[in-house]
Design a protein around this motif. Structure first.
Motif, PDB file in Angstrom:
ATOM      1  N   PHE A 259       0.613  11.895  -5.931  1.00  8.79           N
ATOM      2  CA  PHE A 259       0.931  12.898  -4.913  1.00  8.79           C
ATOM      3  C   PHE A 259       0.350  12.487  -3.569  1.00  8.79           C
ATOM      4  CE2 PHE A 259      -0.068  16.864  -2.626  1.00  8.79           C
ATOM      5  CZ  PHE A 259       1.179  17.466  -2.611  1.00  8.79           C
ATOM      6  N   GLN A 260      -0.912  12.029  -3.573  1.00  6.59           N
ATOM      7  CA  GLN A 260      -1.550  11.600  -2.330  1.00  6.59           C
ATOM      8  C   GLN A 260      -0.855  10.379  -1.748  1.00  6.59           C
ATOM      9  OE1 GLN A 260      -3.853   8.611  -1.917  1.00  6.59           O
ATOM     10  NE2 GLN A 260      -3.614   9.101   0.267  1.00  6.59           N
ATOM     11  N   GLN A 261      -0.484   9.438  -2.598  1.00  5.15           N
ATOM     12  CA  GLN A 261       0.192   8.234  -2.125  1.00  5.15           C
ATOM     13  C   GLN A 261       1.558   8.560  -1.530  1.00  5.15           C
ATOM     14  OE1 GLN A 261       0.177   5.733  -5.614  1.00  5.15           O
ATOM     15  NE2 GLN A 261      -1.893   4.957  -5.208  1.00  5.15           N
ATOM     16  N   LEU A 262       2.239   9.537  -2.114  1.00  5.19           N
ATOM     17  CA  LEU A 262       3.541   9.953  -1.598  1.00  5.19           C
ATOM     18  C   LEU A 262       3.396  10.605  -0.231  1.00  5.19           C
ATOM     19  CD1 LEU A 262       6.602  10.374  -2.023  1.00  5.19           C
ATOM     20  CD2 LEU A 262       6.060  12.546  -3.150  1.00  5.19           C
ATOM     21  N   LEU A 263       2.453  11.540  -0.118  1.00  2.00           N
ATOM     22  CA  LEU A 263       2.253  12.221   1.163  1.00  2.00           C
ATOM     23  C   LEU A 263       1.715  11.271   2.232  1.00  2.00           C
ATOM     24  CD1 LEU A 263       0.706  15.745   0.423  1.00  2.00           C
ATOM     25  CD2 LEU A 263       3.034  15.195   1.115  1.00  2.00           C
ATOM     26  N   GLY A 264       0.845  10.358   1.819  1.00  3.33           N
ATOM     27  CA  GLY A 264       0.180   9.486   2.779  1.00  3.33           C
ATOM     28  C   GLY A 264       0.886   8.190   3.069  1.00  3.33           C
ATOM     29  N   ALA A 265       2.111   8.028   2.586  1.00  6.82           N
ATOM     30  CA  ALA A 265       2.825   6.761   2.776  1.00  6.82           C
ATOM     31  C   ALA A 265       3.040   6.444   4.249  1.00  6.82           C
ATOM     32  CB  ALA A 265       4.173   6.806   2.043  1.00  6.82           C
ATOM     33  N   GLY A 266       3.333   7.458   5.049  1.00 11.33           N
ATOM     34  CA  GLY A 266       3.615   7.230   6.465  1.00 11.33           C
ATOM     35  C   GLY A 266       2.405   6.738   7.230  1.00 11.33           C
ATOM     36  N   GLN A 267       1.290   7.431   7.103  1.00 15.30           N
ATOM     37  CA  GLN A 267       0.096   7.027   7.843  1.00 15.30           C
ATOM     38  C   GLN A 267      -0.401   5.669   7.377  1.00 15.30           C
ATOM     39  OE1 GLN A 267      -3.262   6.769   6.770  1.00 15.30           O
ATOM     40  NE2 GLN A 267      -2.949   7.358   4.643  1.00 15.30           N
ATOM     41  N   ALA A 268      -0.267   5.386   6.074  1.00 13.02           N
ATOM     42  CA  ALA A 268      -0.678   4.074   5.574  1.00 13.02           C
ATOM     43  C   ALA A 268       0.204   2.966   6.147  1.00 13.02           C
ATOM     44  CB  ALA A 268      -0.619   4.064   4.047  1.00 13.02           C
ATOM     45  N   ARG A 269       1.500   3.241   6.256  1.00 10.42           N
ATOM     46  CA  ARG A 269       2.449   2.244   6.764  1.00 10.42           C
ATOM     47  C   ARG A 269       2.192   1.947   8.241  1.00 10.42           C
ATOM     48  NH1 ARG A 269       6.461   4.362   4.458  1.00 10.42           N
ATOM     49  NH2 ARG A 269       7.170   5.719   6.147  1.00 10.42           N
ATOM     50  N   LEU A 270       1.974   2.986   9.045  1.00 12.61           N
ATOM     51  CA  LEU A 270       1.746   2.776  10.472  1.00 12.61           C
ATOM     52  C   LEU A 270       0.408   2.082  10.719  1.00 12.61           C
ATOM     53  CD1 LEU A 270       2.634   3.061  13.354  1.00 12.61           C
ATOM     54  CD2 LEU A 270       1.831   5.437  13.339  1.00 12.61           C
ATOM     55  N   ASN A 271      -0.607   2.472   9.980  1.00 12.82           N
ATOM     56  CA  ASN A 271      -1.901   1.809  10.113  1.00 12.82           C
ATOM     57  C   ASN A 271      -1.808   0.334   9.733  1.00 12.82           C
ATOM     58  OD1 ASN A 271      -4.056   3.518  11.097  1.00 12.82           O
ATOM     59  ND2 ASN A 271      -3.760   4.776   9.284  1.00 12.82           N
ATOM     60  N   GLU A 272      -1.022   0.045   8.715  1.00 14.50           N
ATOM     61  CA  GLU A 272      -0.858  -1.345   8.286  1.00 14.50           C
ATOM     62  C   GLU A 272      -0.146  -2.170   9.348  1.00 14.50           C
ATOM     63  OE1 GLU A 272       1.086  -4.833   6.562  1.00 14.50           O
ATOM     64  OE2 GLU A 272       2.141  -2.994   7.193  1.00 14.50           O
ATOM     65  N   GLN A 273       0.862  -1.582   9.987  1.00 18.32           N
ATOM     66  CA  GLN A 273       1.576  -2.277  11.060  1.00 18.32           C
ATOM     67  C   GLN A 273       0.640  -2.556  12.228  1.00 18.32           C
ATOM     68  OE1 GLN A 273       4.447  -3.570  10.920  1.00 18.32           O
ATOM     69  NE2 GLN A 273       6.001  -2.288   9.970  1.00 18.32           N
ATOM     70  N   ALA A 274      -0.154  -1.568  12.616  1.00 20.49           N
ATOM     71  CA  ALA A 274      -1.096  -1.755  13.720  1.00 20.49           C
ATOM     72  C   ALA A 274      -2.132  -2.818  13.376  1.00 20.49           C
ATOM     73  CB  ALA A 274      -1.784  -0.425  14.044  1.00 20.49           C
ATOM     74  N   GLN A 275      -2.582  -2.812  12.133  1.00 17.51           N
ATOM     75  CA  GLN A 275      -3.554  -3.802  11.691  1.00 17.51           C
ATOM     76  C   GLN A 275      -2.963  -5.208  11.762  1.00 17.51           C
ATOM     77  OE1 GLN A 275      -6.713  -3.119  10.766  1.00 17.51           O
ATOM     78  NE2 GLN A 275      -7.227  -5.247  10.296  1.00 17.51           N
ATOM     79  N   ARG A 276      -1.756  -5.369  11.295  1.00 17.53           N
ATOM     80  CA  ARG A 276      -1.109  -6.681  11.293  1.00 17.53           C
ATOM     81  C   ARG A 276      -0.935  -7.232  12.702  1.00 17.53           C
ATOM     82  NH1 ARG A 276       4.385  -6.273   8.190  1.00 17.53           N
ATOM     83  NH2 ARG A 276       4.561  -8.380   9.067  1.00 17.53           N
ATOM     84  N   LEU A 277      -0.666  -6.359  13.657  1.00 16.26           N
ATOM     85  CA  LEU A 277      -0.429  -6.788  15.033  1.00 16.26           C
ATOM     86  C   LEU A 277      -1.706  -6.827  15.868  1.00 16.26           C
ATOM     87  CD1 LEU A 277       2.877  -4.830  15.737  1.00 16.26           C
ATOM     88  CD2 LEU A 277       2.627  -7.300  15.488  1.00 16.26           C
ATOM     89  N   GLY A 278      -2.816  -6.445  15.278  1.00 16.23           N
ATOM     90  CA  GLY A 278      -4.068  -6.444  16.010  1.00 16.23           C
ATOM     91  C   GLY A 278      -4.147  -5.375  17.079  1.00 16.23           C
ATOM     92  N   LEU A 279      -3.439  -4.261  16.880  1.00 20.56           N
ATOM     93  CA  LEU A 279      -3.433  -3.187  17.869  1.00 20.56           C
ATOM     94  C   LEU A 279      -4.641  -2.268  17.673  1.00 20.56           C
ATOM     95  CD1 LEU A 279       0.333  -2.119  17.671  1.00 20.56           C
ATOM     96  CD2 LEU A 279      -0.734  -3.655  19.349  1.00 20.56           C
ATOM     97  N   PRO A 280      -5.279  -1.841  18.750  1.00 20.02           N
ATOM     98  CA  PRO A 280      -6.327  -0.828  18.610  1.00 20.02           C
ATOM     99  C   PRO A 280      -5.732   0.426  17.983  1.00 20.02           C
ATOM    100  CG  PRO A 280      -6.367  -1.815  20.805  1.00 20.02           C
ATOM    101  CD  PRO A 280      -5.096  -2.274  20.145  1.00 20.02           C
ATOM    102  N   HIS A 281      -6.359   0.932  16.932  1.00 21.41           N
ATOM    103  CA  HIS A 281      -5.813   2.108  16.263  1.00 21.41           C
ATOM    104  C   HIS A 281      -6.935   2.935  15.644  1.00 21.41           C
ATOM    105  CE1 HIS A 281      -6.094  -1.003  13.146  1.00 21.41           C
ATOM    106  NE2 HIS A 281      -6.150  -0.031  12.255  1.00 21.41           N
ATOM    107  N   ARG A 282      -6.690   4.228  15.535  1.00 17.61           N
ATOM    108  CA  ARG A 282      -7.616   5.167  14.916  1.00 17.61           C
ATOM    109  C   ARG A 282      -6.798   6.178  14.113  1.00 17.61           C
ATOM    110  NH1 ARG A 282     -10.514   1.916  16.825  1.00 17.61           N
ATOM    111  NH2 ARG A 282     -12.538   2.166  17.884  1.00 17.61           N
ATOM    112  N   THR A 283      -7.460   6.802  13.142  1.00 17.31           N
ATOM    113  CA  THR A 283      -6.839   7.867  12.358  1.00 17.31           C
ATOM    114  C   THR A 283      -7.714   9.101  12.437  1.00 17.31           C
ATOM    115  OG1 THR A 283      -5.823   6.304  10.794  1.00 17.31           O
ATOM    116  CG2 THR A 283      -6.071   8.582  10.058  1.00 17.31           C
ATOM    117  N   ILE A 284      -7.099  10.243  12.692  1.00 17.54           N
ATOM    118  CA  ILE A 284      -7.819  11.520  12.689  1.00 17.54           C
ATOM    119  C   ILE A 284      -7.103  12.482  11.761  1.00 17.54           C
ATOM    120  CG2 ILE A 284      -8.771  11.269  15.016  1.00 17.54           C
ATOM    121  CD1 ILE A 284      -6.515  13.093  16.033  1.00 17.54           C
TER     122      ILE A 284
END
Length: 304
Positions: A259-284
């Motif tokens: 259930f958590q993985q289903l709900l959190g798929a979006g934030q995990a995907r965007l964070n992963e993209q930012a990480q791959r590109l070396g973009l400054p990113h934060r999660t709140i």
């Protein structure tokens, strides 16, 4: 009859305006002295200027003469130096207004938390001498061009409250399309702050994020609910959507994890993209104070 702007499920304008005091009292990093004298902020213009600004992960098309060899040696990944010239900075806030943002189990909806973060970013930008603008995606295509001074921040706050109160219905907009539209309507912005829950992050977004970094300094702020960030405790969870109430029963560990993985798929995907590109990113999350995350992303010289 429109719902009351309670600051929990609907954006409250008075709260956004009051956030000016939070930025005024915050211990902000020292701004460029030359910029302060000129009433402007030094902007990052890739390949121009003489003053070093920051380094980021090397991207195809970067000038190899600008490689940061020391950081490359320390990190094991190629990094490029970015330089700055002194001129008026412009910040464009790219705000996700998809219906998925109208969800929250702690303190407030993601949409309200995103608006609070956007208002803080606007107040920070004008304090630093930047113009600030706002563009939405997912719920409409409204755009507020960058403006300077307190009036610019107030205009952003007003738009945030107005757009939330009269949210347009739409079929949604992939993040890749929104990024392409932003790159065409930047109005001279040299910095972009993307605020989203990531659920619209599609496969094509990676290339569009990369393209946008060649035009502006891109930062990413992910807004997530507590249920999207960690596995929920066993129990019964009442949920409401489009006026319908349902109860989700989560008991077993596997069921709760899925259930958590289903709900959190979006934030995990965007964070992963930012990480791959070396973009400054934060999660709140929806219950946290966003001021530290916003300042950390927009402070001069921030890397990751």
């Amino acid at each position: 009859m429109p719902l009351e702007a309670d600051g929990r499920t609907r954006v409250r304008l008075s709260e956004l305006v009051a956030l000016r005091a939070r930025v005024a009292k915050a211990a902000l990093p020292r701004l460029e002295s030359r910029a302060m004298r000129a009433g402007q902020q030094s902007s990052r213009l890739y390949g121009r200027g003489m003053d070093y600004a920051e380094s980021r992960v090397y991207q195809p098309g970067d000038d190899v003469r600008r490689l940061d060899w020391r950081l490359t040696a320390r990190s094991g990944r190629l990094h490029t130096k970015l330089f700055q010239e002194e001129r008026e900075g412009r910040l464009l806030i790219l705000l996700d207004t998809h219906e998925s943002m109208r969800f929250g189990t702690r303190a407030r909806f993601k949409s309200v938390q995103a608006a609070r973060a956007a208002a803080l970013a606007a107040w920070y930008a004008v304090r630093a001498g930047e113009r600030v603008g706002l563009m939405e995606f997912g719920g409409g295509d409204r755009l507020l061009r960058p403006q300077s001074g307190p009036r610019g921040a107030l205009a952003v706050c007003g738009a945030l409250a107005e757009w939330d109160g009269a949210r347009a219905r739409s079929q949604g907009e992939p993040l890749s399309d929104a990024l392409l539209r932003a790159s065409r309507l930047m109005h001279g912005a040299n910095r972009v702050l993307l605020i989203s829950d990531g659920l619209s992050c599609d496969e094509a977004a990676h290339g569009r994020l990369l393209d946008l970094t060649r035009k502006a300094g891109l930062r990413v702020l992910v807004v997530a609910d507590a249920l999207e960030l960690s596995m929920p405790a066993p129990g019964r969870y009442p949920l409401e959507h489009a006026g319908e109430r349902r109860e989700v029963v989560l008991l077993g560990e596997r069921q709760r994890r899925e259930f958590q993985q289903l709900l959190g798929a979006g934030q995990a995907r965007l964070n992963e993209q930012a990480q791959r590109l070396g973009l400054p990113h934060r999660t709140i999350d929806t219950a946290s104070d966003p001021v530290d995350a916003v300042i950390a992303l927009l402070a001069p010289g921030v890397r990751r």
